[in-house]
Design a protein around this motif. Structure first.
Motif, PDB file in Angstrom:
ATOM      1  N   LEU A   9      11.025  -9.438  -6.971  1.00  0.00           N
ATOM      2  CA  LEU A   9       9.903  -9.021  -6.148  1.00  0.00           C
ATOM      3  C   LEU A   9       9.396  -7.628  -6.492  1.00  0.00           C
ATOM      4  O   LEU A   9      10.182  -6.729  -6.766  1.00  0.00           O
ATOM      5  CB  LEU A   9      10.314  -9.033  -4.677  1.00  0.00           C
ATOM      6  N   VAL A  10       8.075  -7.481  -6.427  1.00  0.00           N
ATOM      7  CA  VAL A  10       7.423  -6.179  -6.491  1.00  0.00           C
ATOM      8  C   VAL A  10       6.732  -6.010  -5.146  1.00  0.00           C
ATOM      9  O   VAL A  10       5.815  -6.760  -4.813  1.00  0.00           O
ATOM     10  CB  VAL A  10       6.393  -6.092  -7.637  1.00  0.00           C
ATOM     11  N   LEU A  11       7.195  -5.049  -4.364  1.00  0.00           N
ATOM     12  CA  LEU A  11       6.658  -4.798  -3.038  1.00  0.00           C
ATOM     13  C   LEU A  11       5.635  -3.671  -3.124  1.00  0.00           C
ATOM     14  O   LEU A  11       5.863  -2.686  -3.816  1.00  0.00           O
ATOM     15  CB  LEU A  11       7.782  -4.404  -2.082  1.00  0.00           C
ATOM     16  N   ALA A  12       4.531  -3.790  -2.414  1.00  0.00           N
ATOM     17  CA  ALA A  12       3.499  -2.753  -2.439  1.00  0.00           C
ATOM     18  C   ALA A  12       2.979  -2.503  -1.034  1.00  0.00           C
ATOM     19  O   ALA A  12       2.722  -3.436  -0.275  1.00  0.00           O
ATOM     20  CB  ALA A  12       2.352  -3.167  -3.352  1.00  0.00           C
ATOM     21  N   SER A  13       2.843  -1.224  -0.709  1.00  0.00           N
ATOM     22  CA  SER A  13       2.338  -0.804   0.596  1.00  0.00           C
ATOM     23  C   SER A  13       2.061   0.691   0.532  1.00  0.00           C
ATOM     24  O   SER A  13       2.464   1.367  -0.415  1.00  0.00           O
ATOM     25  CB  SER A  13       3.372  -1.099   1.681  1.00  0.00           C
ATOM     26  N   ARG A  14       1.391   1.207   1.549  1.00  0.00           N
ATOM     27  CA  ARG A  14       1.166   2.648   1.627  1.00  0.00           C
ATOM     28  C   ARG A  14       2.342   3.369   2.267  1.00  0.00           C
ATOM     29  O   ARG A  14       2.461   4.570   2.174  1.00  0.00           O
ATOM     30  CB  ARG A  14      -0.110   2.939   2.418  1.00  0.00           C
ATOM     31  N   VAL A  34      11.680  -4.139  -6.503  1.00  0.00           N
ATOM     32  CA  VAL A  34      11.236  -2.773  -6.733  1.00  0.00           C
ATOM     33  C   VAL A  34      10.026  -2.572  -5.840  1.00  0.00           C
ATOM     34  O   VAL A  34       9.427  -3.530  -5.357  1.00  0.00           O
ATOM     35  CB  VAL A  34      10.873  -2.496  -8.212  1.00  0.00           C
ATOM     36  N   TYR A  35       9.668  -1.307  -5.632  1.00  0.00           N
ATOM     37  CA  TYR A  35       8.483  -1.089  -4.806  1.00  0.00           C
ATOM     38  C   TYR A  35       7.556  -0.061  -5.427  1.00  0.00           C
ATOM     39  O   TYR A  35       7.969   0.767  -6.229  1.00  0.00           O
ATOM     40  CB  TYR A  35       8.851  -0.690  -3.376  1.00  0.00           C
ATOM     41  N   VAL A  36       6.285  -0.191  -5.063  1.00  0.00           N
ATOM     42  CA  VAL A  36       5.240   0.707  -5.533  1.00  0.00           C
ATOM     43  C   VAL A  36       4.441   1.144  -4.313  1.00  0.00           C
ATOM     44  O   VAL A  36       3.929   0.299  -3.578  1.00  0.00           O
ATOM     45  CB  VAL A  36       4.301   0.001  -6.532  1.00  0.00           C
ATOM     46  N   VAL A  37       4.354   2.447  -4.093  1.00  0.00           N
ATOM     47  CA  VAL A  37       3.510   2.954  -3.015  1.00  0.00           C
ATOM     48  C   VAL A  37       2.076   2.870  -3.513  1.00  0.00           C
ATOM     49  O   VAL A  37       1.735   3.442  -4.551  1.00  0.00           O
ATOM     50  CB  VAL A  37       3.884   4.404  -2.647  1.00  0.00           C
ATOM     51  N   ALA A  38       1.255   2.108  -2.807  1.00  0.00           N
ATOM     52  CA  ALA A  38      -0.105   1.873  -3.277  1.00  0.00           C
ATOM     53  C   ALA A  38      -1.023   1.502  -2.119  1.00  0.00           C
ATOM     54  O   ALA A  38      -0.583   0.969  -1.105  1.00  0.00           O
ATOM     55  CB  ALA A  38      -0.112   0.752  -4.302  1.00  0.00           C
ATOM     56  N   ASP A  39      -2.301   1.781  -2.332  1.00  0.00           N
ATOM     57  CA  ASP A  39      -3.367   1.378  -1.411  1.00  0.00           C
ATOM     58  C   ASP A  39      -4.182   0.328  -2.148  1.00  0.00           C
ATOM     59  O   ASP A  39      -4.886   0.632  -3.112  1.00  0.00           O
ATOM     60  CB  ASP A  39      -4.227   2.588  -1.057  1.00  0.00           C
ATOM     61  N   VAL A  40      -4.066  -0.937  -1.732  1.00  0.00           N
ATOM     62  CA  VAL A  40      -4.705  -2.016  -2.479  1.00  0.00           C
ATOM     63  C   VAL A  40      -6.233  -1.976  -2.415  1.00  0.00           C
ATOM     64  O   VAL A  40      -6.896  -2.737  -3.112  1.00  0.00           O
ATOM     65  CB  VAL A  40      -4.183  -3.407  -2.045  1.00  0.00           C
ATOM     66  N   SER A  41      -6.798  -1.080  -1.631  1.00  0.00           N
ATOM     67  CA  SER A  41      -8.254  -0.913  -1.647  1.00  0.00           C
ATOM     68  C   SER A  41      -8.699  -0.008  -2.783  1.00  0.00           C
ATOM     69  O   SER A  41      -9.887   0.142  -3.040  1.00  0.00           O
ATOM     70  CB  SER A  41      -8.762  -0.370  -0.303  1.00  0.00           C
ATOM     71  N   GLN A  42      -7.724   0.572  -3.497  1.00  0.00           N
ATOM     72  CA  GLN A  42      -8.015   1.468  -4.627  1.00  0.00           C
ATOM     73  C   GLN A  42      -7.680   0.746  -5.942  1.00  0.00           C
ATOM     74  O   GLN A  42      -6.522   0.371  -6.173  1.00  0.00           O
ATOM     75  CB  GLN A  42      -7.190   2.765  -4.524  1.00  0.00           C
TER      76      GLN A  42
END
Length: 50
Positions: A9-14, A34-42
């Motif tokens: 899994l790749v988890l993404a959220s702000r 793993v995780y990625v801090v991200a804003d999916v509107s960008q």
């Protein structure tokens, strides 16, 4: 559920705190994440997730 079936899994959220906690729970239960801090509107953040 996906991790239990063997998905990596790749988890993404702000919210880094929430991501870190969830990723730790998955990994401690035998899954892989793993995780990625991200804003999916960008667009740049979405590309970084990929």
């Amino acid at each position: 559920m996906a991790a239990k079936q063997g998905a990596k899994l790749v988890l993404a959220s702000r919210s880094e705190d929430a991501l870190c906690q969830l990723s730790d729970e998955i990994n401690q239960a035998g899954g892989q994440s793993v995780y990625v801090v991200a804003d999916v509107s960008q667009q740049a953040d979405v590309l970084r997730i990929a």
